[in-house]
Design a protein around this motif. Structure first.
Motif, PDB file in Angstrom:
ATOM      1  N   ARG A   7       0.655  -1.245   0.025  1.00  0.00           N
ATOM      2  CA  ARG A   7      -0.154   0.074   0.002  1.00  0.00           C
ATOM      3  C   ARG A   7       0.829   1.125   0.195  1.00  0.00           C
ATOM      4  O   ARG A   7       1.897   1.350   0.808  1.00  0.00           O
ATOM      5  CB  ARG A   7      -0.825  -0.119   1.190  1.00  0.00           C
ATOM      6  CG  ARG A   7      -1.722  -1.390   1.380  1.00  0.00           C
ATOM      7  CD  ARG A   7      -2.437  -1.086   2.615  1.00  0.00           C
ATOM      8  NE  ARG A   7      -3.244  -2.394   2.946  1.00  0.00           N
ATOM      9  CZ  ARG A   7      -4.378  -2.675   2.539  1.00  0.00           C
ATOM     10  NH1 ARG A   7      -4.874  -2.067   1.504  1.00  0.00           N
ATOM     11  NH2 ARG A   7      -5.079  -3.886   2.757  1.00  0.00           N
ATOM     12  N   SER A   9       1.952   4.705   0.961  1.00  0.00           N
ATOM     13  CA  SER A   9       1.950   5.734   1.893  1.00  0.00           C
ATOM     14  C   SER A   9       2.486   6.962   1.785  1.00  0.00           C
ATOM     15  O   SER A   9       3.690   7.383   2.493  1.00  0.00           O
ATOM     16  CB  SER A   9       2.340   5.096   3.152  1.00  0.00           C
ATOM     17  OG  SER A   9       2.031   5.686   4.537  1.00  0.00           O
TER      18      SER A   9
ATOM     19  N   PRO B 184      -2.595   4.521   3.136  1.00  0.00           N
ATOM     20  CA  PRO B 184      -2.568   2.939   3.240  1.00  0.00           C
ATOM     21  C   PRO B 184      -3.729   2.524   3.865  1.00  0.00           C
ATOM     22  O   PRO B 184      -4.216   1.304   3.463  1.00  0.00           O
ATOM     23  CB  PRO B 184      -1.210   2.550   4.134  1.00  0.00           C
ATOM     24  CG  PRO B 184      -0.797   3.877   5.062  1.00  0.00           C
ATOM     25  CD  PRO B 184      -1.431   5.081   4.124  1.00  0.00           C
ATOM     26  N   ARG B 185      -4.734   3.153   4.621  1.00  0.00           N
ATOM     27  CA  ARG B 185      -5.714   2.707   5.119  1.00  0.00           C
ATOM     28  C   ARG B 185      -7.140   3.567   4.596  1.00  0.00           C
ATOM     29  O   ARG B 185      -8.076   3.727   5.307  1.00  0.00           O
ATOM     30  CB  ARG B 185      -5.619   2.499   6.692  1.00  0.00           C
ATOM     31  CG  ARG B 185      -4.530   1.813   7.127  1.00  0.00           C
ATOM     32  CD  ARG B 185      -4.830   0.396   6.929  1.00  0.00           C
ATOM     33  NE  ARG B 185      -3.702  -0.359   7.398  1.00  0.00           N
ATOM     34  CZ  ARG B 185      -3.640  -1.515   6.931  1.00  0.00           C
ATOM     35  NH1 ARG B 185      -4.436  -2.325   6.236  1.00  0.00           N
ATOM     36  NH2 ARG B 185      -2.398  -2.231   7.504  1.00  0.00           N
TER      37      ARG B 185
END
Lengths: 242, 410
Positions: A7, A9, B184-185
């Motif tokens: 993911r 960031s 990322p979340r």
């Protein structure tokens, strides 16, 4: 089969997620990926392992990395020190002014303070990751009989060396900081040594066992120049004080 | 060497940060506004990684024991001896001369000295880590009386005091939306909450500090789960269940447990750090490519900057916070009129005001700032706000009389 997720960031970091629950197996995977990236990806400025994730901070302006391939390579290589994590004994003076919450924990669990100490010091704990404050190891997993929620209001300052418990975890405040964990004891070891390399001796995957000591022993270690300024004594690595 | 005469609310030595120790829980830290830090070094003739003094919110004053070049960024004005100079310039300071930094544009200002602040590096960096208590000067904020080592001055003959060095183009202090990337979340917040998040105007809270900026806003996200502690990149926006997002600055904790729904782009993080409590903040999503090109442009501008010589001409008269018998709040925060709840107020009606008398305390960014009297031999009249209330910067807080006028009032 790919069993991780990469993911983004921000433009200079990625979070690689290697599992969804806290476990020794996931900690091994996390450390394998962190070690591999640290050793093989020069664009990585820093690598921060969490419970199930690795955050990689890359140099601004560097090329995108093939993170899936890097992760696959890391997992097939395994951790830098396969299977042989180190064992460290940390001496702790439990209760009294050093562990002001010991009796509170005992009363919540309908035990004696001595029982809490016996349970807390009878097993090895795995370091899952370091963080919250400098050198603070998140250790698992605490025996269910002494699990206890955080304090309802955090302390403004917890002294360096304090050993705390919270829910399923136990940990050590390597530097003084505010904190909400239940403090049950304190180690006289100087855990953060800014002049040494590395400044924190333990690392994720190491195993820690706490050894109860009495006040004279606590004072003796505290006043032992070689322990406080030089290398830790041999007994730390070989099962503790005899 | 440089002596600290006044440290202000919080002055710390910083560089571009400490890397390699984050796996052990040490934050990368370094200057909160890396752009202003880089500019200060550029003007002083230093490489970007040289250490500077980072000052917070208001007045800090230093004295130099030998001639050197000094540069100040992040402030509108600087007082050298008795002379007012503009900020964002470098100037030659003579031995025993004082440099006072005032009139901050945002939260942080930077002072660079030729050769850099020469404290010993700890764990590869000169930056002060206030959590670990290491780095910088004895691991702590500067105090009045500290003697700070500075680097060697290139002793070129013929420096005169008639010129200053300024950039050919003053850096644009950006305004407008803070630009972000999805975090990322991002998937843990539902699409309606996302819409509201992007539409909302947030306010910077007074409990912000070097570790993070606490925002207050109108939305409360629906059932946002927490996550197992994971690594937090600088710029991460952690969304808390009560809807108060936290923008993490470089001195953040390395691990966190609230979901990171978005990340401030590198080019805007310095600007975010400079937002004073009370500032309104909005967010705008951009792409990774845009974020990278913004950063490249910002670095390019500093790299290409030719420092030019200008005739040294003093700026206009010093602005005063004091006008027509009203004292205005020098900074935003919660105001108190006594040193602690049990004490008497600092001043009562008809008390005499002398320069530097403490009149009030303002709690901001987890520090208490003294508001002192700017005038000598005047008469205190009254406090104009409720004790314990939140005041804005520039809000009238105290009324006083000239001694003669008071007679007239009676």
């Amino acid at each position: 089969m790919k069993d991780w997720v990469v993911r983004q960031s921000g433009e200079n970091a990625v979070l690689i997620e290697l599992g969804s629950v806290m476990s020794e197996e996931v900690t091994d995977r996390v450390q394998a990926v962190a070690d591999h990236i640290h050793g093989h990806v020069p664009e990585a400025m820093d690598v921060i392992p969490g419970y199930t994730t690795v955050l990689v901070m890359v140099r601004p302006g560097s090329e995108d990395q093939p993170w899936d391939q890097v992760t696959a390579d890391a997992l097939s290589a395994g951790p830098r020190m396969p299977g042989s994590s180190r064992h460290i004994t940390i001496p702790v003076l439990y209760g009294g002014e050093y562990g002001p919450d010991l009796l509170e924990v005992a009363s919540q669990r309908h035990m004696d303070g001595a029982d809490v100490v016996a349970v807390h010091s009878q097993q090895d704990y795995r370091i899952h990751c370091l963080g919250f404050s400098p050198g603070f190891p998140f250790l698992g997993e605490l025996d269910p009989s002494i699990q206890c929620p955080r304090r309802s209001s955090p302390r403004r300052m917890v002294p360096a060396g304090s050993v705390g418990i919270a829910e399923r975890q136990t940990g050590i405040y390597a530097v003084a900081s505010p904190g909400g964990w239940q403090i049950i004891g304190r180690t006289p070891l100087r855990l953060f040594r800014p002049e040494a390399t590395p400044p924190i001796v333990y690392q994720p995957r190491d195993r820690i066992r706490f050894q109860p000591i009495d006040e004279p022993t606590y004072q003796a270690i505290l006043e032992d120049e070689t322990v406080q300024t030089g290398n830790w004594p041999e007994w730390i690595w070989t099962g503790g004080l005899k | 060497m440089m002596r600290v005469l006044r440290a202000g609310p919080q002055s710390v030595i910083q560089d571009l940060g400490r890397y390699g120790y984050q796996p052990l829980g040490f934050s990368s830290g370094g200057a909160a506004d890396t752009a202003a830090h880089r500019w200060a070094n550029l003007l002083a003739g230093n490489p970007p990684e040289a250490a500077t003094v980072e000052m917070m919110l208001q007045g800090a004053e230093f004295q130099f024991n030998c001639g050197t070049w000094v540069a100040v960024t992040g402030a509108k004005s600087v007082k050298v001896g008795n002379e007012n100079l503009p900020g964002w310039c470098a100037f030659w300071v003579q031995a025993a001369e004082t440099v006072r930094v005032e009139d901050f544009q945002g939260v942080y200002a930077y002072l660079a000295v030729q050769g850099g602040i020469a404290v010993d590096p700890v764990m590869g960096s000169r930056s002060t880590d206030l959590v670990a208590g290491v780095g910088g000067f004895m691991g702590r904020p500067l105090k009045a009386g500290d003697d700070i080592p500075t680097g060697a001055v290139l002793a070129e003959a013929g420096w005169n005091r008639s010129q200053i060095r300024r950039p050919s183009h003053l850096p644009q202090l950006g305004t407008g939306d803070i630009r972000i990337l999805p975090g990322p979340r991002q998937h843990l917040m539902n699409s309606r909450d996302w819409q509201e998040f992007l539409a909302a105007a947030y306010t910077v809270g007074t409990d912000s500090n070097r570790m993070g900026i606490r925002l207050k806003g109108p939305i409360r996200p629906h059932s946002l789960p927490s996550v197992l502690s994971e690594g937090m990149a600088p710029g991460s926006i952690e969304m808390t269940p009560d809807g108060s997002p936290l923008i993490l600055l470089p001195s953040r904790g390395t691990l966190g447990g609230y979901p990171v729904i978005a990340v401030v782009v590198s080019a805007d993080l310095s600007r975010a750090a400079q937002c004073k409590p009370g500032t309104a903040v909005r967010f705008r999503l951009i792409s990774v490519d845009e974020a990278r090109s913004l950063w490249r442009d910002q670095m390019q501008k500093i790299a290409e900057e030719a420092v030019e010589w200008h005739d040294r001409c003093p700026s206009g008269p010093e602005e005063s916070h004091c006008e027509s018998r009203i004292l205005r709040a020098p900074l935003p925060g919660v105001i108190y009129f006594r040193p602690n709840p049990e004490s008497q107020p600092f001043k009562r009606e008809n008390d005499t005001l002398n320069t530097e008398d403490v009149l009030a305390l303002i709690e901001v960014m987890k520090t208490f700032q003294e508001v002192t009297s700017p005038v000598e031999a005047r008469i205190f009249s009254r406090y104009l706000v409720e004790e314990g209330s939140v005041v804005k910067e520039g809000q009238p807080i105290i009324e006083w009389f000239d001694a003669e006028t008071k007679e007239g009032v009676r």
